[in-house]
Design a protein around this motif. Structure first.
Motif, PDB file in Angstrom:
ATOM      1  N   VAL A 125       1.022  -1.156   0.281  1.00  6.96           N
ATOM      2  CA  VAL A 125       0.205   0.165   0.457  1.00  6.96           C
ATOM      3  C   VAL A 125       1.149   1.133   0.324  1.00  6.96           C
ATOM      4  CG1 VAL A 125      -1.446  -1.528   1.270  1.00  6.96           C
ATOM      5  CG2 VAL A 125      -0.100   0.057   2.628  1.00  6.96           C
ATOM      6  N   ASP A 126       2.228   1.241  -0.003  1.00  3.44           N
ATOM      7  CA  ASP A 126       2.629   2.412   0.788  1.00  3.44           C
ATOM      8  C   ASP A 126       3.629   2.800  -0.632  1.00  3.44           C
ATOM      9  OD1 ASP A 126       2.692   2.257   3.826  1.00  3.44           O
ATOM     10  OD2 ASP A 126       4.752   0.838   3.865  1.00  3.44           O
ATOM     11  N   ALA A 127       3.368   1.829  -1.939  1.00  2.00           N
ATOM     12  CA  ALA A 127       3.633   2.363  -3.262  1.00  2.00           C
ATOM     13  C   ALA A 127       2.673   2.838  -3.757  1.00  2.00           C
ATOM     14  CB  ALA A 127       4.817   1.148  -3.294  1.00  2.00           C
ATOM     15  N   MET A 128       0.970   2.614  -3.609  1.00  6.31           N
ATOM     16  CA  MET A 128       0.480   2.724  -4.824  1.00  6.31           C
ATOM     17  C   MET A 128      -0.084   4.870  -4.302  1.00  6.31           C
ATOM     18  SD  MET A 128      -1.777  -1.252  -3.553  1.00  6.31           S
ATOM     19  CE  MET A 128      -3.176  -0.794  -4.299  1.00  6.31           C
ATOM     20  N   SER A 129      -1.089   4.622  -5.291  1.00  5.31           N
ATOM     21  CA  SER A 129      -1.302   6.106  -5.103  1.00  5.31           C
ATOM     22  C   SER A 129      -2.517   5.807  -4.417  1.00  5.31           C
ATOM     23  CB  SER A 129      -1.635   6.866  -6.536  1.00  5.31           C
ATOM     24  OG  SER A 129      -3.032   5.748  -7.288  1.00  5.31           O
ATOM     25  N   ASN A 130      -3.692   6.998  -4.194  1.00 13.01           N
ATOM     26  CA  ASN A 130      -4.866   7.330  -2.972  1.00 13.01           C
ATOM     27  C   ASN A 130      -5.207   6.870  -4.281  1.00 13.01           C
ATOM     28  OD1 ASN A 130      -3.537   7.890  -0.678  1.00 13.01           O
ATOM     29  ND2 ASN A 130      -4.085  10.244  -0.783  1.00 13.01           N
ATOM     30  N   ARG A 131      -5.371   7.061  -5.452  1.00  9.36           N
ATOM     31  CA  ARG A 131      -6.260   6.764  -6.853  1.00  9.36           C
ATOM     32  C   ARG A 131      -6.726   5.021  -6.950  1.00  9.36           C
ATOM     33  NH1 ARG A 131      -8.489   9.968 -10.273  1.00  9.36           N
ATOM     34  NH2 ARG A 131     -10.270   8.948 -11.421  1.00  9.36           N
ATOM     35  N   ASP A 132      -5.655   4.040  -6.094  1.00  7.29           N
ATOM     36  CA  ASP A 132      -5.406   3.021  -7.091  1.00  7.29           C
ATOM     37  C   ASP A 132      -5.978   2.505  -5.424  1.00  7.29           C
ATOM     38  OD1 ASP A 132      -4.416   3.549  -9.061  1.00  7.29           O
ATOM     39  OD2 ASP A 132      -2.726   2.626  -8.235  1.00  7.29           O
ATOM     40  N   LEU A 133      -5.644   3.262  -4.430  1.00  5.36           N
ATOM     41  CA  LEU A 133      -6.034   2.847  -3.307  1.00  5.36           C
ATOM     42  C   LEU A 133      -7.760   2.743  -2.736  1.00  5.36           C
ATOM     43  CD1 LEU A 133      -2.740   3.817  -0.514  1.00  5.36           C
ATOM     44  CD2 LEU A 133      -3.926   1.949  -1.350  1.00  5.36           C
ATOM     45  N   LEU A 134      -7.987   3.944  -3.574  1.00  8.09           N
ATOM     46  CA  LEU A 134      -9.904   3.817  -3.572  1.00  8.09           C
ATOM     47  C   LEU A 134     -10.242   3.089  -3.913  1.00  8.09           C
ATOM     48  CD1 LEU A 134     -10.553   8.197  -3.812  1.00  8.09           C
ATOM     49  CD2 LEU A 134     -11.038   6.537  -1.665  1.00  8.09           C
ATOM     50  N   ASP A 161     -21.854   5.281  -0.280  1.00 13.09           N
ATOM     51  CA  ASP A 161     -20.774   5.280  -0.364  1.00 13.09           C
ATOM     52  C   ASP A 161     -19.792   5.655  -1.212  1.00 13.09           C
ATOM     53  OD1 ASP A 161     -17.983   4.096   1.159  1.00 13.09           O
ATOM     54  OD2 ASP A 161     -18.356   2.505  -0.620  1.00 13.09           O
ATOM     55  N   ASN A 162     -20.717   5.978  -2.698  1.00 15.62           N
ATOM     56  CA  ASN A 162     -20.552   6.552  -4.150  1.00 15.62           C
ATOM     57  C   ASN A 162     -20.519   8.159  -3.944  1.00 15.62           C
ATOM     58  OD1 ASN A 162     -20.203   4.008  -5.501  1.00 15.62           O
ATOM     59  ND2 ASN A 162     -22.645   4.345  -6.484  1.00 15.62           N
ATOM     60  N   LEU A 163     -20.962   8.613  -3.200  1.00 10.75           N
ATOM     61  CA  LEU A 163     -21.406  10.669  -2.441  1.00 10.75           C
ATOM     62  C   LEU A 163     -20.526  10.877  -2.071  1.00 10.75           C
ATOM     63  CD1 LEU A 163     -24.947  10.773  -2.404  1.00 10.75           C
ATOM     64  CD2 LEU A 163     -23.682  11.052  -4.244  1.00 10.75           C
ATOM     65  N   VAL A 164     -20.150   9.534  -0.888  1.00  8.93           N
ATOM     66  CA  VAL A 164     -18.389  10.304  -0.127  1.00  8.93           C
ATOM     67  C   VAL A 164     -17.754   9.649  -0.624  1.00  8.93           C
ATOM     68  CG1 VAL A 164     -18.443   8.127   0.769  1.00  8.93           C
ATOM     69  CG2 VAL A 164     -18.130  10.050   2.254  1.00  8.93           C
ATOM     70  N   THR A 165     -17.253   8.847  -2.262  1.00  9.09           N
ATOM     71  CA  THR A 165     -15.653   8.846  -2.457  1.00  9.09           C
ATOM     72  C   THR A 165     -16.017  10.248  -3.302  1.00  9.09           C
ATOM     73  OG1 THR A 165     -16.344   5.938  -2.391  1.00  9.09           O
ATOM     74  CG2 THR A 165     -14.779   7.216  -4.005  1.00  9.09           C
ATOM     75  N   ARG A 166     -16.578  10.173  -4.058  1.00  6.21           N
ATOM     76  CA  ARG A 166     -17.059  11.244  -4.567  1.00  6.21           C
ATOM     77  C   ARG A 166     -16.131  12.763  -4.038  1.00  6.21           C
ATOM     78  NH1 ARG A 166     -20.858  13.788  -7.728  1.00  6.21           N
ATOM     79  NH2 ARG A 166     -19.760  14.168  -9.536  1.00  6.21           N
ATOM     80  N   ILE A 167     -16.002  13.046  -3.088  1.00 10.10           N
ATOM     81  CA  ILE A 167     -15.353  13.827  -2.266  1.00 10.10           C
ATOM     82  C   ILE A 167     -14.337  13.726  -1.648  1.00 10.10           C
ATOM     83  CG2 ILE A 167     -15.596  14.745   0.666  1.00 10.10           C
ATOM     84  CD1 ILE A 167     -19.373  14.651   0.473  1.00 10.10           C
ATOM     85  N   TRP A 168     -14.184  12.624  -0.898  1.00 10.50           N
ATOM     86  CA  TRP A 168     -12.631  11.719  -0.463  1.00 10.50           C
ATOM     87  C   TRP A 168     -11.937  11.878  -2.887  1.00 10.50           C
ATOM     88  CZ3 TRP A 168     -11.508   6.855   1.550  1.00 10.50           C
ATOM     89  CH2 TRP A 168     -10.826   6.074   1.644  1.00 10.50           C
ATOM     90  N   VAL A 169     -12.446  11.925  -3.486  1.00 12.69           N
ATOM     91  CA  VAL A 169     -11.276  11.514  -4.641  1.00 12.69           C
ATOM     92  C   VAL A 169     -11.524  13.390  -5.320  1.00 12.69           C
ATOM     93  CG1 VAL A 169     -11.209  12.247  -7.684  1.00 12.69           C
ATOM     94  CG2 VAL A 169     -12.227  10.053  -6.165  1.00 12.69           C
ATOM     95  N   MET A 170     -12.181  14.442  -4.390  1.00 12.06           N
ATOM     96  CA  MET A 170     -12.131  16.009  -4.747  1.00 12.06           C
ATOM     97  C   MET A 170     -10.687  16.404  -3.653  1.00 12.06           C
ATOM     98  SD  MET A 170     -13.485  17.897  -6.435  1.00 12.06           S
ATOM     99  CE  MET A 170     -14.582  19.333  -5.767  1.00 12.06           C
ATOM    100  N   VAL A 171     -10.763  16.258  -2.582  1.00 13.68           N
ATOM    101  CA  VAL A 171      -9.017  16.016  -1.827  1.00 13.68           C
ATOM    102  C   VAL A 171      -8.252  15.401  -1.637  1.00 13.68           C
ATOM    103  CG1 VAL A 171     -10.879  17.338  -0.308  1.00 13.68           C
ATOM    104  CG2 VAL A 171     -10.578  15.460   0.291  1.00 13.68           C
TER     105      VAL A 171
END
Length: 219
Positions: A125-134, A161-171
């Motif tokens: 996980v330390d080598a993965m981007s936040n996007r891939d982890l999401l 979960d879809n809606l909160v993930t969109r917020i997560w992607v924003m930040v």
């Protein structure tokens, strides 16, 4: 092809279009406010406009697109202020869903949960981007919701979960690595597989709270 086969084929095309568009909207590959071009999508996906329109109707129910008469259909805006109201509902439903999954999940779903836990444990996980982890986070949540074996609970949970993930992607560019957040899923999944409803409920309660705190720090 008989009428039943035609209907089945049509439904599967609409569902395929829905899943592709849903994930693009959730991960903001289709940016908030962007117009949805039915003709371009139909050509890209190799399906007719009618399944595309059906998928857009469902996405509108999910609050991922919005349609305006004579203007067309657009990806909905992402409003960070929605985090508080979404979190209120998730704090109530997510622990209940985990407990029900531990109690109700069929054996075939338990096997999928175990396989997902093993997959997460093998990740660097330390080598993965936040996007891939999401993307892993989304997959885990959807799998747990399906394990509840209750569509009346599963559908709103997926939508939230879809809606909160969109917020997560924003930040997520403002967030430190979310690897630990994803790694936590392994213990949760194994707890559900073991049928420990009380522990699963507590783990999810802590998980949702930690997520909200991390989001608020980023905002």
């Amino acid at each position: 092809m008989n009428s039943t086969e035609e209907t089945s084929g049509y439904v599967s095309l609409a569902e395929r279009a829905y899943e592709i568009l849903r994930d693009r909207l959730v991960m903001l590959e289709i940016p908030p406010g962007a117009p949805i071009n039915e003709g371009a999508l139909a050509a890209e996906l190799g399906i007719g406009r009618t399944p595309i329109r059906e998928s857009l109707k469902k996405l509108e129910v999910d609050h991922l697109v919005v349609s305006y008469p004579r203007r067309g259909t657009f990806a909905t805006a992402v409003d960070i202020k929605d985090l508080a109201s979404i979190s209120d509902v998730r704090r109530a439903l997510e622990p209940l869903a985990a407990a029900r999954a531990a109690t109700n999940a069929p054996s075939a779903i338990r096997q999928k949960l175990l396989e997902k836990a093993e997959q997460i444990e093998s990740l660097d996980v330390d080598a993965m981007s936040n996007r891939d982890l999401l993307e892993y986070d989304l997959a885990v949540h959807r799998l747990i919701y399906s394990a509840v074996d209750n569509p009346h609970m599963e559908e709103p949970l997926v939508r939230l979960d879809n809606l909160v993930t969109r917020i997560w992607v924003m930040v997520f560019d403002r967030l430190p690595s979310v690897g630990e957040h994803v790694r936590e899923h392994s213990t949760l999944l194994r707890t559900i597989v073991a049928g420990d409803a009380d522990k699963a409920e507590q783990l999810v309660r802590d998980h949702v709270q930690n997520f909200e705190m991390a989001m608020r720090r980023a905002l």
